[in-house]
Design an enzyme around this catalytic site. Structure first.
Site, mmCIF file in Angstrom:
data_model
loop_
_atom_site.group_PDB
_atom_site.id
_atom_site.type_symbol
_atom_site.label_atom_id
_atom_site.label_comp_id
_atom_site.label_asym_id
_atom_site.label_seq_id
_atom_site.Cartn_x
_atom_site.Cartn_y
_atom_site.Cartn_z
ATOM 1 N N GLU A 250 35.013 43.425 44.293
ATOM 2 C CA GLU A 250 36.367 42.865 44.288
ATOM 3 C C GLU A 250 36.435 41.787 43.223
ATOM 4 O OE1 GLU A 250 37.529 41.260 48.074
ATOM 5 O OE2 GLU A 250 36.851 43.029 49.162
ATOM 6 N N LYS A 252 36.682 38.263 41.951
ATOM 7 C CA LYS A 252 36.451 36.956 42.561
ATOM 8 C C LYS A 252 37.434 35.990 41.934
ATOM 9 C CE LYS A 252 32.884 33.641 43.822
ATOM 10 N NZ LYS A 252 33.694 32.431 43.712
ATOM 11 N N ARG A 257 39.871 29.237 49.240
ATOM 12 C CA ARG A 257 39.832 30.191 50.328
ATOM 13 C C ARG A 257 40.665 29.670 51.481
ATOM 14 N NH1 ARG A 257 34.316 32.691 52.233
ATOM 15 N NH2 ARG A 257 34.999 34.144 53.832
ATOM 16 N N ARG A 272 38.701 26.204 53.683
ATOM 17 C CA ARG A 272 37.329 26.664 53.853
ATOM 18 C C ARG A 272 36.542 25.723 54.759
ATOM 19 N NH1 ARG A 272 33.384 28.567 49.477
ATOM 20 N NH2 ARG A 272 31.455 27.833 50.343
ATOM 21 N N GLU A 302 42.459 34.316 49.357
ATOM 22 C CA GLU A 302 42.278 33.261 48.364
ATOM 23 C C GLU A 302 43.653 32.945 47.794
ATOM 24 O OE1 GLU A 302 39.050 32.271 47.775
ATOM 25 O OE2 GLU A 302 39.073 31.336 45.801
ATOM 26 N N PHE A 342 41.759 39.301 51.539
ATOM 27 C CA PHE A 342 40.564 40.138 51.395
ATOM 28 C C PHE A 342 39.861 40.494 52.691
ATOM 29 C CE2 PHE A 342 39.032 35.835 50.018
ATOM 30 C CZ PHE A 342 38.141 35.602 51.059
ATOM 31 N N ARG A 414 25.382 32.670 55.040
ATOM 32 C CA ARG A 414 25.316 32.966 53.612
ATOM 33 C C ARG A 414 24.216 34.000 53.415
ATOM 34 N NH1 ARG A 414 27.292 30.405 49.408
ATOM 35 N NH2 ARG A 414 27.643 28.412 50.421
ATOM 36 N N LYS A 420 28.061 37.132 45.088
ATOM 37 C CA LYS A 420 29.019 36.712 44.062
ATOM 38 C C LYS A 420 28.386 36.843 42.699
ATOM 39 C CE LYS A 420 27.812 32.023 45.280
ATOM 40 N NZ LYS A 420 28.186 30.794 45.898
HETATM 41 P P1 AMP Z 1 31.311 30.327 46.237
HETATM 42 O O1 AMP Z 1 32.325 29.330 46.703
HETATM 43 O O2 AMP Z 1 30.945 30.196 44.815
HETATM 44 O O3 AMP Z 1 30.152 30.422 47.215
HETATM 45 O O4 AMP Z 1 31.985 31.764 46.316
HETATM 46 C C1 AMP Z 1 32.533 32.263 47.481
HETATM 47 C C2 AMP Z 1 34.013 31.983 47.469
HETATM 48 O O5 AMP Z 1 34.675 32.839 46.571
HETATM 49 C C3 AMP Z 1 34.711 32.253 48.771
HETATM 50 O O6 AMP Z 1 34.564 31.207 49.674
HETATM 51 C C4 AMP Z 1 36.140 32.442 48.339
HETATM 52 O O7 AMP Z 1 36.809 31.188 48.295
HETATM 53 C C5 AMP Z 1 36.042 32.897 46.911
HETATM 54 N N1 AMP Z 1 36.522 34.261 46.666
HETATM 55 C C6 AMP Z 1 37.246 34.615 45.598
HETATM 56 N N2 AMP Z 1 37.532 35.913 45.612
HETATM 57 C C7 AMP Z 1 36.977 36.428 46.722
HETATM 58 C C8 AMP Z 1 36.915 37.731 47.285
HETATM 59 N N3 AMP Z 1 37.474 38.781 46.692
HETATM 60 N N4 AMP Z 1 36.237 37.863 48.467
HETATM 61 C C9 AMP Z 1 35.655 36.808 49.056
HETATM 62 N N5 AMP Z 1 35.687 35.564 48.563
HETATM 63 C C10 AMP Z 1 36.330 35.365 47.406
#
Ligand code: AMP
Length: 559
Positions: A250, A252, A257, A272, A302, A342, A414, A420
Site C-alpha cells: 500500500e 505509505k 494515523r 496514534r 491516515e 486502510f 511492532r 514499512k
Molecule cells: P512509522 O510511524 O514510521 O512506524 O510507520 C507506520 C505509520 O505509517 C503508521 O502508524 C501510519 O501512521 C502510517 N501509514 C501511512 N500509510 C499507511 C498504510 N497504508 N498502512 C498503515 N500505516 C500507514
C-alpha cells in the site's frame, strides 16, 4: 492502602532485573489491594497518573516542580543537580534533595500517611484545574502533595507526574502479574487489555468480576485500541521475501494515523497516541458520517494535508491541525486534510482483528462509500513492486507498507506482518560540534550529538540537527572519550567541542525550522557511520543541505 507501600514496592522493583521476582512481588501486592485501589495502583506503577484511555493530563511542567522543590528545600536545592547529574534520574534526585533538607532541618511529618486513593484524588484535582490561575492552583496541589510525602514517596510521585518510572516493570510484565494475581490465563488478560485499552482497568475488572466476565469482554466503542505497528524493510524485495513471496503493498502516506470510532451519528477520532482529536478534525468527522455505511465501526486510516496543487504537504504542516484547539474553522480552510482508510477492526458487533488482512480489506471496501482507501496492489513480482514504490514516491508519499495477506490485526505489536519501506534521502556527512550527556542508562555518556554543515560562503559551521540514535553503546563510550578531549567549554549539560569528528547521517526529511540559524532541521536523523576517513573540511555544506531541501518540493507541495 498507603502510598508508602506502593513506593516501597517500586523501589524493590528497581533493585532487581529478575522478571519472575518482579512479577511475583507485584502479583502479591495487587492481590492485597481493595477493589477501588486496583486501577490507580496499577496505573501508577506503570508511570501513569490515570488509565491510558483517560484523556486528562496533569499538565505540570518541570519548571513548576523544580520551583516547588526549591521552595521546600531552600539551600539544599543544589543537591538536586548533583544527584541528577550522577544518576540521570529525576525521582532519585528529588528524593536525595528532600532527604538532605529534612535531615538537616529536622522536619517532622505529623500528618497521616497518604493513601493510594488520596494521591489519585489529588492528581485528579491537578488535572482538572484548568483556565486562568490554574498554574498556581496546580502548583499548590503539587506542593501539598510533596510536603506530605516522605522522600521515597516523593520520588515515585514525581515519577508518576513526569510519566517515567524506570523500574524496568513494563506493561507486558504487568499483564503477567495480573494474570498471576487472579489466576486468569495470560492470553485472556492480554486480549482483555488490548480491547479495554488499559491493563489497570482489566486488573480492576478481574478483581471485581473474575474470569467469567473478563473472557467475554469485547470492543468498546469510543475506547481506542493500541495501533498495530510496522517494522522496517530495506526495499520491496525484502518485504516479498519476508512475507513468503506474495504480499500486499500500500502507499505509505506521510500524514497522521487516526483511529475512528463510530456509533450511529456520533464519531470520535483518536490519534496514534490515543488522544481524542475529534475537536480539531470536524471535516473528517463529516466525511466519516457520510461515508461509513455501518451503525457501529472502528476504522483506521491516515489523514494527510493537501497543498493547492493537490500534492501532499509536509507532515510538519499537518501537525498544526492537530495542535489547534481554537479557531478550528479557519484551520479547516487553511489546511485541508484528506482521509485515506486502510483497516477495519470492528463492525456492528463483530470483531475483525482475528480475520486475515485480505478479509478485513474486503470488508472495509463494503462498509465504505466515497472515502478513498490507501492505494494497493497484491503482487509477487519484485519489478511491479518497485514500480509501485517509485510511483508512490513520485506522488509525494513516503514509500510503501507491505502487509502480509494472512495476517491478523495485532494491536500494539511492532511485528513483521506489516513492513514499512521508506525512500531515504541522500545521506549527509556532518560534523559534531557539541554533545549532551544522556539520561538513565546513558548517564555520564555524551550520547546526544549536534550535527553541523559548513557554509561555503562564510566558512561557518551551522547546526542542522541533533540525534542520539544510531551508535552502539560501545561506540558511544568511545565517542564520549574522544569528544571530552575535544571539549572547548561546558554549558550546563552541553559540551561544545572542536569540530573534528565527521559522521554519516541518514534522515527522512528536511524541515523548515526556526530552531537553528540555518532555518532547516533534519527529521529523524540517525548516525549510520563514523567517517574517520573524512576531515571536517570534507563534510557536506549547508548549500548541499539546502539543495536537498529544495528538491523535496519537486514531489511535495510547498508551504
Ligand atoms: P512509522 O510511524 O514510521 O512506524 O510507520 C507506520 C505509520 O505509517 C503508521 O502508524 C501510519 O501512521 C502510517 N501509514 C501511512 N500509510 C499507511 C498504510 N497504508 N498502512 C498503515 N500505516 C500507514
Amino acid at each position: 492502602m498507603d502510598f508508602r507501600e506502593l513506593a516501597e514496592l517500586c523501589e524493590r522493583l528497581s533493585s532487581t532485573t529478575k522478571r519472575n521476582i518482579m512479577v511475583d512481588a507485584v502479583a502479591e501486592f495487587i492481590r492485597r489491594l481493595e477493589v477501588d485501589e486496583v486501577e490507580p495502583a496499577v496505573s501508577m506503577m506503570l508511570g501513569r497518573a490515570f488509565p491510558r484511555w483517560d484523556q486528562r493530563n496533569l499538565d505540570v511542567s518541570w519548571a513548576t516542580i523544580s520551583e516547588i522543590l526549591k521552595r521546600l528545600t531552600k539551600s539544599y536545592f543544589p543537591v538536586f543537580s548533583k544527584v541528577f547529574r550522577d544518576t540521570g534520574d529525576i525521582g532519585e534526585a528529588v528524593k536525595a534533595t528532600l532527604e538532605s533538607s529534612r535531615v538537616h532541618r529536622q522536619v517532622v511529618l505529623f500528618e497521616r500517611p497518604l493513601t493510594i486513593l488520596e494521591v489519585r484524588r489529588i492528581l485528579e484535582a491537578i488535572a482538572e484545574s484548568t483556565g486562568p490561575g490554574s498554574r498556581e492552583r496546580k502548583a499548590r496541589l503539587v506542593e501539598g502533595l510533596l510536603s506530605r510525602a516522605s522522600p521515597l514517596e516523593a520520588k515515585y510521585m514525581i515519577k508518576v507526574m513526569i510519566g517515567e518510572m524506570r523500574t524496568g516493570f513494563q506493561e507486558g510484565l504487568m499483564e503477567l502479574a495480573v494474570s498471576k494475581a487472579f489466576s486468569i490465563p495470560l492470553k485472556v488478560v492480554r486480549t482483555a487489555s488490548m480491547l479495554v485499552g488499559d491493563i489497570g482497568e482489566v486488573a480492576y475488572l478481574c478483581k471485581k468480576h473474575g474470569r467469567e466476565v473478563i473472557s467475554k469482554i469485547g470492543f468498546k466503542i469510543f475506547r481506542p485500541v493500541k495501533p498495530m505497528l510496522a517494522q522496517m524493510a530495506g526495499d520491496p524485495e525484502e518485504a516479498l521475501r519476508e512475507h513468503g513471496g506474495t504480499t500486499a503493498f500500500e502507499h505509505k502516506l506521510d500524514g497522521a494515523r487516526i483511529q475512528i470510532h463510530k456509533l450511529g451519528e456520533e464519531v470520535r477520532i483518536f490519534s496514534r497516541r490515543l488522544t481524542d482529536v475529534t475537536g480539531s478534525l470536524p471535516d473528517v468527522v463529516d466525511v466519516v458520517r457520510g461515508g461509513v455505511k455501518a451503525h457501529e465501526a472502528i476504522l483506521e486510516g491516515e489523514v494527510i494535508a493537501i497543498g493547492e496543487d493537490g500534492h501532499p504537504l509536509p507532515f510538519q504542516h499537518l501537525m498544526r491541525r492537530f495542535r489547534r484547539v481554537y479557531d478550528v474553522e479557519r484551520m479547516v480552510l487553511e489546511i485541508p486534510v484528506k482521509l485515506y482508510l486502510f483497516d477495519i477492526l470492528y463492525v456492528d458487533g463483530e470483531s475483525l482483528i482475528e480475520r486475515p488482512y485480505t478479509a478485513r480489506r474486503a470488508r472495509l471496501k463494503e462498509v465504505v462509500r466515497g472515502i478513498p482507501l490507501t492505494e494497493q496492489i497484491v503482487t509477487s513480482d519484485p519489478e511491479e513492486a518497485r514500480l509501485f514504490m517509485e510511483r508512490a514516491v513520485n506522488m509525494g508519499h513516503e514509500g510503501l507498507m507491505a502487509k502480509r495477506l494472512d495476517s491478523p490485526y495485532t494491536p500494539g505489536v511492532r511485528g513483521k506482518y506489516w513492513l514499512k519501506i521508506k525512500e531515504t534521502l541522500e545521506p549527509l556527512d556532518l560534523v559534531i560540534v557539541a554533545a549532551e550527556y544522556g539520561y538513565g542508562r546513558r548517564h555520564g555518556w555524551l550520547s546526544d550529538y549536534y550535527l553541523a554543515a559548513r557554509d561555503e560562503e562564510t566558512g561557518e559551521l551551522l547546526v542542522v540537527g541533533k540525534t542520539f540514535k544510531g551508535l552502539t553503546d560501545q561506540e558511544i563510550i568511545e565517542m564520549t572519550r574522544r569528544l571530552k578531549k575535544l571539549a572547548v567549554r561546558e554549558e550546563g549539560h552541553r559540551v561544545i567541542v572542536q569540530p573534528q569528528i565527521v559522521v554519516e547521517v541518514a534522515y527522512n526529511e528536511i524541515q523548515r525550522s526556526p530552531k537553528y540559524k540555518c532555518g532547516m532541521a533534519l527529521r529523524f536523523a540517525r548516525i549510520t557511520r563514523i567517517r574517520d576517513d573524512k576531515g571536517p573540511e570534507e563534510a557536506d555544506t549547508i548549500q548541499k543541505v539546502r539543495r536537498i531541501y529544495e528538491r523535496q518540493f519537486e514531489k511535495k507541495a510547498r508551504y
